[in-house]
Design an enzyme around this catalytic site. Sequence first.
Site, PDB file in Angstrom:
ATOM      1  N   SER A   1       0.803  -1.215   0.000  1.00 61.19           N
ATOM      2  CA  SER A   1       0.000   0.000   0.000  1.00 61.19           C
ATOM      3  C   SER A   1       0.833   1.260   0.000  1.00 61.19           C
ATOM      4  O   SER A   1       0.325   2.339  -0.275  1.00 61.19           O
ATOM      5  CB  SER A   1      -0.923   0.008   1.221  1.00 61.19           C
ATOM      6  OG  SER A   1      -0.147  -0.125   2.382  1.00 61.19           O
TER       7      SER A   1
ATOM      8  N   LYS B   1       3.270  10.166   2.164  1.00 62.36           N
ATOM      9  CA  LYS B   1       3.254  11.056   1.009  1.00 62.36           C
ATOM     10  C   LYS B   1       3.972  12.347   1.359  1.00 62.36           C
ATOM     11  O   LYS B   1       4.106  12.699   2.535  1.00 62.36           O
ATOM     12  CB  LYS B   1       1.813  11.376   0.590  1.00 62.36           C
ATOM     13  CG  LYS B   1       1.080  10.143   0.048  1.00 62.36           C
ATOM     14  CD  LYS B   1       0.303  10.461  -1.167  1.00 62.36           C
ATOM     15  CE  LYS B   1      -0.488   9.289  -1.738  1.00 62.36           C
ATOM     16  NZ  LYS B   1      -0.218   7.971  -1.235  1.00 62.36           N
TER      17      LYS B   1
END
Lengths: 215, 215
Positions: free
Chosen positions: A134, A173
């Site tokens: 993921s 991120k």
Amino acid sequence: MKQQSQERQERILQFLGAFTRENGYPPTVREIGRELGIESTSLVSFYLTQLEKQGRIRRDPAISRGIRLVSPWTLPEAHTAQGEVVSIPYLGTIVAGAPLNVEALSGEETIEINRALFGRNLDALFALTVKGDSMIDALIHDGDLVILRQQERVENGEMAAVWLVGREETTLKRVYYEGRQIRLQPANPTMEPIYAPADEVHIQGKVVMVVRRLS
Amino acid sequence: MKQQSQERQERILQFLGAFTRENGYPPTVREIGRELGIESTSLVSFYLTQLEKQGRIRRDPAISRGIRLVSPWTLPEAHTAQGEVVSIPYLGTIVAGAPLNVEALSGEETIEINRALFGRNLDALFALTVKGDSMIDALIHDGDLVILRQQERVENGEMAAVWLVGREETTLKRVYYEGRQIRLQPANPTMEPIYAPADEVHIQGKVVMVVRRLS
DNA sequence: GTTGACACAGAACAAATGTTCGATTATAAT
DNA sequence: ATTATAATCGAACATTTGTTCTGTGTCAAC
């Protein structure tokens, strides 16, 4: 004579490092002497004094086993003793479907990495292993070790572990504050960013290091 | 009373770890007693014997500072003492325009990383810092630390540091043996592989770990 | 040949250090 | 209330350990 003296001092350094790693404590003057076949504790003490003057070892006087290597790494300004490591709390795995369990920070499991690999700030570090694919959009793979610093805000462009309330998902991120929204930019430039309201993005830590094992 | 005894034992473990990291050697029975406000060396010794029975510490009897923590990491089969690290020779930087200088393996600079991060085979490891963007096609960036195992052949698909004689270039790529040729596949799937005659490809080490610092 | 420096040795000493022993106190079980 | 157990203490002792001192041998310089 002098050359043998030099060679012996080199051997002392090697023995000191190996013994300390192997035993968890440094050797005594007599143990060094036994290893090198030197019967005189005063000669060993003399060699150690020489090595100390050269900045190769550090001694704490008149206490047992008070000898340790000084081994600079590539950063000239950051001298670290060999074996001087940072002990970082290890929290298990990071998965996409749950926020990080930073309450476990006082747990007992730690991971040690050479201090010189880090910058000046060693506060609030913790480590997790990535489980699953993921985080692949962060170019972080299953099994990678991620080290983060616990902070609730990062500078624009820094990579962070963020919990997205709306999606119920943790992701790694680069974070950009854009007005009332936050843009979460994947490290993989072929992937699209995510936009979310700032209050639905919980920053759980800044990524400071990634360790990838390839086999 | 029993609860205080338990708390004291936990404090001993914490102190033992912190003291050892801070000083490079473990504390003595008396130093532990001073830290906990216990005036009796026999009580400290008693506590240490309890902790040893519980498998929390390991003691070498009748020698000074012969105490160390036992701290398992996440791999149940690989028990490592806290602070037990692998010391890997650090050879400086890896640049595209020169082969790796593996003759420097006996040099003095090392880098320590927690042993549990590695597999079983610890032989012939060495570390380099990547300089420049020439390894970007391996998804390895300027400043990353790369740890390799010195071997002249790798399995198909494994990433290696290879010196390309024809190009006079070191590169990090996945290696595939295809008849008399070798295909060097960038980790970045958007980039083209390189084909070279097998005798012009010198494998200098297998990449086993990459450490990326992000700030 | 003499002198000075260095390397080395052995012994002695003081301090550090771990272990053992006997005793006391507190707590839990009966 | 009594007994047993656990925790704790202080002292003593043996061993470990680091340092100092004195002396000897070797080698280089003069």
